[in-house]
Design an enzyme around this catalytic site. Structure first.
Site, PDB file in Angstrom:
ATOM      1  N   ASP A  31      -0.169  22.025 -11.332  1.00  0.00           N
ATOM      2  CA  ASP A  31      -0.715  20.895 -12.082  1.00  0.00           C
ATOM      3  C   ASP A  31      -0.102  20.970 -13.474  1.00  0.00           C
ATOM      4  OD1 ASP A  31      -2.133  19.136 -13.676  1.00  0.00           O
ATOM      5  OD2 ASP A  31      -4.066  19.526 -12.703  1.00  0.00           O
ATOM      6  N   TYR A  88      -8.887  22.780 -14.848  1.00  0.00           N
ATOM      7  CA  TYR A  88      -9.548  21.473 -14.951  1.00  0.00           C
ATOM      8  C   TYR A  88     -10.725  21.416 -13.970  1.00  0.00           C
ATOM      9  CZ  TYR A  88     -10.408  16.525 -14.404  1.00  0.00           C
ATOM     10  OH  TYR A  88     -11.011  15.311 -14.310  1.00  0.00           O
ATOM     11  N   LYS A 116      -2.948  10.979 -18.519  1.00  0.00           N
ATOM     12  CA  LYS A 116      -2.936  11.753 -19.762  1.00  0.00           C
ATOM     13  C   LYS A 116      -1.607  11.525 -20.498  1.00  0.00           C
ATOM     14  CE  LYS A 116      -6.868  13.087 -18.019  1.00  0.00           C
ATOM     15  NZ  LYS A 116      -7.038  14.325 -17.258  1.00  0.00           N
ATOM     16  N   ARG A 136       0.808  -1.235   0.000  1.00  0.00           N
ATOM     17  CA  ARG A 136       0.000   0.000   0.000  1.00  0.00           C
ATOM     18  C   ARG A 136       0.833   1.272   0.000  1.00  0.00           C
ATOM     19  NH1 ARG A 136      -1.969   1.483   4.402  1.00  0.00           N
ATOM     20  NH2 ARG A 136      -3.015  -0.432   5.035  1.00  0.00           N
TER      21      ARG A 136
END
Ligand SMILES: *Cc1c(COP(=O)(O)O)cnc(C)c1O
Length: 378
Positions: A174, A101, A199, A49
């Site tokens: 970003d 976004y 992306k 994890r």
């Protein structure tokens, strides 16, 4: 020898599997890792994890390409952004741009509505307003996105970093739409850079992942790692493995996507049905001069058209292309078209008449021919 970023990416950091000599990394689906007779871990981890071996490899490649001290993989881009926001103190002040976004905009608005953060927006088309929106000594984090999806507004990362730092805040960028093959935000003064690896970084529309890279391995970075592990926003081994595969071709994909988008922008800017072509590569784009300095490896494959025929024409165009596929998302090798307003919803500042294009790596003539025919048919 210091290898250039193109080489580091293509060779996945010159990876050779120690056990077999394979030039492609093994996929490690294991969730748990053994200890020896003395109860000591045999390898560097006990459980998957926090971040498994395949995620480690993908993160190391991104860190190298960004010139970062470290990077961490997440299950999605918004998972990565959420972890960054979770490092902010309770009710801490965040400044973010008002048009970006839509998912991040909604996430921030929600965190502010619940009191988790306090939030001030600034207008990315009036970047001088940023300094006045930041509150010295109070603002903890400034969040920008450049180019901003789907208007492709450009912000000057170095100027934003100066404004943030003068007030004692950090700058997080970003960089989804400007991957490290064209912009290295940390070199320009950003403290953190986040990507939706879904992306460009993966580039094949088959992995959901996110990444955050850091200039300093400071206390916030330690906190971000704890949040990542405790919130469980960990990518799967196969996704991480696919991301490594995708990253190897980032530079050539981006170069071709940039060339296709430039050709399309030039071919469509004078079309009778089009009111504006939004593309930072065009000299007429208001952010072109900054983009020319900041996007050294190309302007990317993303552009938007605004149509004289408004909402109806935008919907019709997106539904009538034969090569561009009508679907959401960006940065993949196949070209996509989307009428944004119905996707983002009535609260979105995105204009009704805007159609977003994500250019893939297909033949330029097919893409230009497809859009010209669809526009002629409106
Ligand atoms: C898609 C996108 C995101 C969100 O990434 P996911 O991987 O879909 O969670 C964040 N920022 C930008 C600019 C994006 O285009």
């Amino acid at each position: 020898m210091d290898r250039r970023p193109e080489t580091l990416a293509a060779q996945a950091l010159h990876h050779i599997d120690a056990e077999t000599g394979a030039v492609i990394p093994p996929l490690h689906p294991a969730t748990t890792f053994a200890r020896d007779a003395g109860n000591q871990l045999i390898g560097p981890r006990d459980y998957a994890r926090p971040q498994g071996p395949n995620a480690d490899h993908a993160a190391a490649i991104v860190a190298a390409l960004e010139g970062a001290k470290a990077a961490r993989l997440f299950a999605s881009g918004l998972g990565a952004a959420s972890a960054v926001f979770e490092t902010v103190a309770p009710a801490g002040h965040v400044v973010a741009q008002s048009r970006m976004y839509h998912g991040t905009r909604k996430l921030l608005a929600r965190l502010a509505a619940t009191g988790r953060i306090t939030l001030s927006w600034f207008d990315p088309d009036a970047p001088e307003s940023l300094a006045g929106t930041i509150e010295p000594g109070r603002t903890e984090l400034v969040w920008i996105e450049t180019p901003a999806n789907p208007s492709w507004t450009i912000l000057d990362i170095a100027a934003c970093a100066r404004a943030a730092h003068e007030a004692g805040a950090i700058l997080a960028v970003d960089g989804t739409c400007a991957p490290p093959c064209t912009t290295r935000a940390l070199d320009l003064g950003a403290d953190l850079v986040m990507h939706s690896a879904t992306k460009y970084l993966n580039g094949h529309s088959d992995v959901l992942a996110g990444v955050v890279a850091t200039r300093e391995t400071d206390a916030r970075w330690t906190r971000l790692g704890e949040i990542a592990s405790l919130s469980g926003a960990t990518p799967g081994a196969f996704e991480s493995w696919l991301l490594v595969r995708g990253l190897r071709t980032l530079f050539v994909r981006f170069e071709r996507q940039s060339a296709n988008a430039m050709a399309l922008a030039r071919a469509l800017r004078d079309h009778a049905a089009v009111s504006h072509v939004l593309y930072p590569g065009l000299a007429t784009h208001p952010g072109h001069a900054i983009a020319a300095r900041q996007m050294t490896g190309g302007y990317g494959g993303l552009l938007s058209l605004r149509l004289k025929g408004g909402f109806a024409a935008a919907g019709k165009l997106a539904a009538s292309t034969q090569v561009f596929i009508q679907a959401t998302s960006i940065g993949g090798v196949e070209s996509l078209i989307e009428h944004r307003k119905p996707i983002e919803g009535p609260d979105s500042p995105t204009p009704d008449d805007l159609v977003r294009l994500s250019c893939g790596i297909e033949a330029e003539a097919d893409l230009v021919g497809d859009l010209v025919a669809a526009l002629d048919g409106l």
